[in-house]
Design an enzyme around this catalytic site. Structure first.
Site, PDB file in Angstrom:
ATOM      1  N   LYS A  85     -31.630  63.165 -35.137  1.00 13.24           N
ATOM      2  CA  LYS A  85     -30.284  63.282 -34.561  1.00 13.24           C
ATOM      3  C   LYS A  85     -30.228  62.443 -33.288  1.00 13.24           C
ATOM      4  O   LYS A  85     -31.025  62.635 -32.374  1.00 13.24           O
ATOM      5  CB  LYS A  85     -29.978  64.747 -34.257  1.00 13.24           C
ATOM      6  N   ASP A 104     -23.432  64.130 -25.690  1.00 15.56           N
ATOM      7  CA  ASP A 104     -22.638  65.155 -26.371  1.00 15.56           C
ATOM      8  C   ASP A 104     -21.822  65.933 -25.346  1.00 15.56           C
ATOM      9  O   ASP A 104     -22.323  66.858 -24.708  1.00 15.56           O
ATOM     10  CB  ASP A 104     -23.553  66.100 -27.158  1.00 15.56           C
ATOM     11  N   LYS A 114     -17.909  71.103 -23.386  1.00 18.87           N
ATOM     12  CA  LYS A 114     -18.936  71.930 -22.758  1.00 18.87           C
ATOM     13  C   LYS A 114     -18.589  72.207 -21.297  1.00 18.87           C
ATOM     14  O   LYS A 114     -17.801  71.477 -20.691  1.00 18.87           O
ATOM     15  CB  LYS A 114     -20.287  71.201 -22.813  1.00 18.87           C
ATOM     16  N   ASP A 165     -29.419  64.805 -26.099  1.00 14.59           N
ATOM     17  CA  ASP A 165     -29.062  65.214 -27.457  1.00 14.59           C
ATOM     18  C   ASP A 165     -29.481  64.174 -28.494  1.00 14.59           C
ATOM     19  O   ASP A 165     -29.241  64.358 -29.679  1.00 14.59           O
ATOM     20  CB  ASP A 165     -27.558  65.494 -27.560  1.00 14.59           C
ATOM     21  N   ASP A 200     -18.290  71.133 -31.044  1.00 18.99           N
ATOM     22  CA  ASP A 200     -19.585  71.057 -30.371  1.00 18.99           C
ATOM     23  C   ASP A 200     -20.737  71.404 -31.312  1.00 18.99           C
ATOM     24  O   ASP A 200     -21.896  71.334 -30.915  1.00 18.99           O
ATOM     25  CB  ASP A 200     -19.599  71.983 -29.147  1.00 18.99           C
ATOM     26  N   GLU A 237     -21.684  69.519 -33.718  1.00 22.69           N
ATOM     27  CA  GLU A 237     -21.487  68.190 -34.317  1.00 22.69           C
ATOM     28  C   GLU A 237     -22.746  67.616 -34.951  1.00 22.69           C
ATOM     29  O   GLU A 237     -22.662  66.804 -35.862  1.00 22.69           O
ATOM     30  CB  GLU A 237     -20.946  67.215 -33.269  1.00 22.69           C
ATOM     31  N   ARG A 248     -24.976  68.798 -36.935  1.00 22.56           N
ATOM     32  CA  ARG A 248     -25.100  69.076 -38.371  1.00 22.56           C
ATOM     33  C   ARG A 248     -24.124  68.242 -39.192  1.00 22.56           C
ATOM     34  O   ARG A 248     -24.399  67.931 -40.352  1.00 22.56           O
ATOM     35  CB  ARG A 248     -24.910  70.571 -38.622  1.00 22.56           C
TER      36      ARG A 248
END
Length: 503
Positions: free
Chosen positions: A270, A275, A282, A293, A352, A354, A356
């Site tokens: 990933k 993010d 967030k 991230d 958030d 995201e 996956r």
């Protein structure tokens, strides 16, 4: 820094410094006893005066010890002899490196690799010493104008092994340790880069440079948004819609086994280079850490570098799923329904969640490689941090033998993982009234429901998922990327290649 192994008695060493251990309470290790005998009891006399108890982390630097050729002897406290385990051994090595570096010892011969660590051989002790030394000396100062360096930094380290028979395994341990340490450093450097520099294009450039450096075995292809659209990767594309930076998927192929029936192991990382949470934004506190991230992609990059450096006889494909999740007029929204590359539809309940949505399309994409196994690495859920804290990585899998291999590799490397279940009852939490599934399953078992989501896209191959949300970086004063789980995956691939560390 240069590393080597030798087999020799301490009294013959002419190094700037000899490093030996002392146990509690004031008990000399076998090598320290030899030096004490040569020096006519000089060292034991100091201990009797209370100069060093032998507690973990204690140090005593001796100058011009009688009848000893080396200029200095560094005594390192190792705690109680029977309690010297893997963790304490690495802490002792770390203390040794820091002390040598701080005291201006440019070279040293280390006899700590001769200490008994329960269940571990000389290969393990030497390799862990190399990896720990490189980890201890790591710093990220590329973006600082004033770089602080020791006046006389440690430049050469020799590890002693008991007999000449163990020199070959010791040399191999150094070779493996340096390659793994370089992979960890590469992953940490990528993770620590700020998001205005390290975006998906930067990840792609690093992947291309890797192929240039190891052109004999490595090929890199970069897939842009137009090609993703043609492939039907609409879920991946949706996540990056709000960003001005293009989403790019970098595919690094390493071929170490020319056999036609040698299927590849695929590593998927990933790579959310920042993010913000998107529309489901967030909190501002700690948001700077969302540059981490992409640590899954960074780890995959580091592992690919290690594999290429060691020229392992395996086929490995690393995919860096580069993307940025930002709010904006074009950003995807809660309530959107996305059609994934697999054809399954997903209702977005939280932008958030995201990672996956990016990974599900990549996991479908890699089916074309007919993989032996697929392992994804992702800073996926805060729920995994709640479950396992910051010490152990979460592991889920649809194939028990693969899970057992990874757990074994985690124990061998000291880069630990713990398996979480993927029960069918958790799948029910992903039900949606408007699509095949929702992208979140509520607070209970959040790490597991995220794994369940990914499992719906991995039915055609053996798959494991590593949730590194708690282990990929540290916060606070020692803020920075850790490079995990490079060591775990490196050990897994070394085992697959037949280098399991047995002498």
């Amino acid at each position: 820094m240069e590393f080597s192994v030798k087999s020799g008695s301490p009294e013959k060493q002419r190094s700037a410094c000899i490093v030996v251990g002392v146990f509690e309470p004031r008990r000399l290790s076998p090598i320290a006893e030899q030096l004490d005998k040569i020096s006519d009891g000089y060292i034991s006399a100091l201990l009797r005066r209370g100069e060093l108890e032998g507690k973990p982390g204690q140090t005593l630097l001796l100058h011009h010890v009688p009848n000893v050729l080396s200029e200095r002897i560094l005594l390192i406290g190792c705690g109680k002899e029977r309690e010297l385990d893997e963790r304490q051994y690495k802490q002792v090595i770390q203390k040794t490196i820091n002390t040598l570096n701080d005291t201006g010892s440019m070279e040293a011969v280390c006899f700590l690799t001769e200490l008994h660590v329960k269940g571990r051989n000389n290969y393990w002790k030497v390799r862990q010493a190399v990896e720990t030394a490189k980890e201890t000396l790591y710093s990220f100062d590329q973006l600082k104008t004033n770089k602080s360096e020791p006046r006389r930094p440690l430049r050469k380290m020799v590890f002693n092994v008991p007999t000449r028979r163990e020199l070959t395994s010791g040399e191999r341990a150094i070779q493996h340790g340096l390659a793994i340490a370089a992979g960890i450093k590469a992953a940490k450097d990528l993770g620590n880069m700020p998001p205005n520099i390290c975006n998906a294009a930067y990840l792609a450039s690093q992947a291309r440079q890797l192929a240039d450096s190891y052109s004999k075995n490595v090929i890199t292809r970069v897939i842009g948004e137009q090609q993703m659209k043609e492939l039907g990767m609409h879920s991946y594309l949706a996540v990056g819609q709000g960003s001005q930076n293009e989403s790019l998927m970098s595919v690094i192929e390493y071929k170490g086994n020319a056999s036609e029936d040698a299927r590849p192991i695929v590593l998927v990382g990933k790579g959310l280079t920042f993010d913000s949470g998107g529309i489901s934004i967030k909190p501002s506190e700690g948001m700077d850490e969302m540059k981490y991230d992409m640590c899954g992609a960074a780890a995959v990059y580091g592992v690919m570098r290690m594999v290429a450096e060691l020229q392992l006889p395996v086929n490995v494909i690393g995919v860096l799923a580069g993307c940025e999740n930002m709010p904006g007029g074009r950003a995807y929204r809660p309530g959107d329904v996305l059609t994934t590359m697999s054809g399954q539809t997903v209702e977005v309940l939280n932008t958030d969640a995201e990672g996956r949505l990016v990974l599900c399309d990549v996991l479908t994409y890699v089916e074309r490689f007919e993989p032996e196994a697929v392992i994804d690495v992702a800073t996926l859920t805060g729920a995994c941090v709640i479950a396992l804290g910051h010490h152990i990585t979460g592991l889920m899998a649809n194939h028990n033998p693969l899970a057992h291999e990874l757990i074994a590799a985690s124990e061998q490397s000291g880069d630990r993982a713990w398996r979480l279940p993927l029960g069918d009852e958790y799948q029910e939490q992903l039900e949606s009234n408007f699509a095949d599934m929702a992208n979140i399953g509520g607070r209970p078992g959040g790490a597991i429901t995220a794994g369940c989501f990914l499992s719906r896209f991995t039915r055609k191959y053996n798959w494991a998922h590593l949730d590194i949300a708690g282990t990929a970086w540290r916060s606070g004063k020692a803020k920075g990327a850790t490079g995990r789980p490079v060591a775990l995956l490196a050990q897994f691939l070394l085992n697959r290649a037949g280098f399991n560390g047995e002498e």
